[in-house]
Structures are given as C-alpha cells and as structure tokens.
Design an enzyme around this catalytic site. Structure first.
Site, mmCIF file in Angstrom:
data_model
loop_
_atom_site.group_PDB
_atom_site.id
_atom_site.type_symbol
_atom_site.label_atom_id
_atom_site.label_comp_id
_atom_site.label_asym_id
_atom_site.label_seq_id
_atom_site.Cartn_x
_atom_site.Cartn_y
_atom_site.Cartn_z
ATOM 1 N N ARG A 162 1.744 -22.780 -3.465
ATOM 2 C CA ARG A 162 2.945 -23.193 -4.209
ATOM 3 C C ARG A 162 3.005 -24.705 -4.382
ATOM 4 O O ARG A 162 3.382 -25.206 -5.429
ATOM 5 C CB ARG A 162 4.207 -22.740 -3.463
ATOM 6 N N LYS A 222 6.538 -11.222 15.540
ATOM 7 C CA LYS A 222 7.461 -11.912 14.620
ATOM 8 C C LYS A 222 8.582 -10.948 14.219
ATOM 9 O O LYS A 222 8.295 -9.782 13.875
ATOM 10 C CB LYS A 222 6.665 -12.348 13.387
ATOM 11 N N HIS A 254 5.158 -13.451 -5.362
ATOM 12 C CA HIS A 254 4.063 -12.572 -4.902
ATOM 13 C C HIS A 254 3.571 -11.698 -6.058
ATOM 14 O O HIS A 254 2.364 -11.522 -6.256
ATOM 15 C CB HIS A 254 4.544 -11.628 -3.786
ATOM 16 N N SER A 266 10.071 -15.936 0.671
ATOM 17 C CA SER A 266 10.821 -14.792 1.210
ATOM 18 C C SER A 266 11.945 -15.287 2.127
ATOM 19 O O SER A 266 13.040 -14.722 2.139
ATOM 20 C CB SER A 266 9.892 -13.877 2.017
#
Ligand code: PNS
Length: 160
Positions: A90, A41, A17, A128
């Site tokens: 990514r 979440k 990030h 993460s």
C-alpha cells in the site's frame, strides 16, 4: 502452470484485498487465497467465517479458491504445490516488513518467489484494522468492504 498463494489474515476481507485478488488471478493460472489460522492473535471473525466471506466475494472468479493454513507459509505453499506468493504494497510503510517476509520465505524455500502488487490508489489507505475500528463505533464501512462483510460486521457489533 503457475499456482500462487495470496496469504493474509483477511479479518475481514476489504475492497483492497479484492482488488489484489482480481488482478493477480488474471496473471496466474490458479490463485489460492490462504487465510492464516493464527491462534496467538485475537481476531474478530473465526477462520471459517473469514473463509466463507472470501468464498462469497470471489464466487465469480473461476481460478480462485479459498483455504486456511497454520504454521509456515512456505510449508503451506509446498503442500499446495504453489511457487508464487502474492502480496500487496500500500505504501512505503509496508515495505520493510514485506521485504523481510519475502526474503525469509525465499531463503526457506528457494523455489518460492513473492510477487508484489501496488495497491490501487483508491485503496492505499485501507486496512482491515481501520475498518474494524470504524465499524466498532458505528461508522459507515460500505466504501471499504463488500456487502456480505458489512452485514456480518453489523451482526458482530450488534448494529441494526
Ligand atoms: O494479512 P497479514 O496479517 O499482513 O498477513 C501476514 C501473513 C499471514 C502473510 C504472515 O503472517 C505469514 O505468512 N504468516 C505465516 C507464518 C510464516 O510463514 N512466517 C514466516 C514468514 S516471515
């Protein structure tokens, strides 16, 4: 003047990030890192904890600010008068979801465009979720996240 938003969960912020933040902050005039407050979440860190860590790791970047938002990203962008959304890609596996999001956001607001950065190769594997899994089992996460995150993760998982 170009104001952009880099949105995400940032639970927690990783070197991947940070790489996107640094690179995009060089291109736009102002960058707002938008932390999603997603009540549906379960997250490891609270929104304010995530914001604090982001503030700490972006302290040396004068045109970067941190804010949280809930609801639609385009509404947040409009409120902040931002016209660009920054996202990192990514691998090809990110592409479907990111394309769908970018196109949906552009249809919701045609003044908003998404700018994609390809993640640096050294961070292509990083997420993460992986960091949380490694940390939960006591693994060394110093290559993945800044010191402040290492410290806070240890605290969360009660590791000394
Ligand atoms: O770091 P993440 O979890 O991949 O970030 C996802 C995020 C926050 C960018 C995305 O979930 C989002 O924008 N949520 C806000 C709700 C929204 O606007 N949804 C419509 C876009 S398809």
């Amino acid at each position: 003047m170009t104001r952009a938003i880099y949105p995400g969960s940032f639970d927690p912020v990783t070197f991947g990030h940070l790489d996107i933040i640094r690179r995009s902050a060089k291109i736009v005039d102002e960058l707002i890192v938008g932390v999603l407050n997603n009540t549906s979440k379960v997250s490891l860190f609270s929104v304010s904890e995530r914001e604090e860590m982001l503030k700490e790791v972006t302290r040396s970047l004068p045109n970067v600010t941190i804010a949280s938002f809930s609801g639609l990203l385009v509404d947040f962008a409009r409120r902040e008068r931002a016209t660009v959304i920054v996202r990192g890609l990514r691998a090809i596996t990110d592409f479907d979801y990111e394309l769908q999001m970018a196109q949906t956001n552009h249809i919701l607001d045609e003044d908003i465009d998404t700018l994609f950065f390809t993640t640096g190769l050294e961070y292509a594997y990083l997420s993460s979720s992986t960091v949380k899994e490694v940390a939960a089992f006591g693994g060394d996460i110093r290559k993945f996240v800044p010191d402040i995150v290492v410290k806070n993760m240890k605290h969360k998982f009660q590791i000394t």
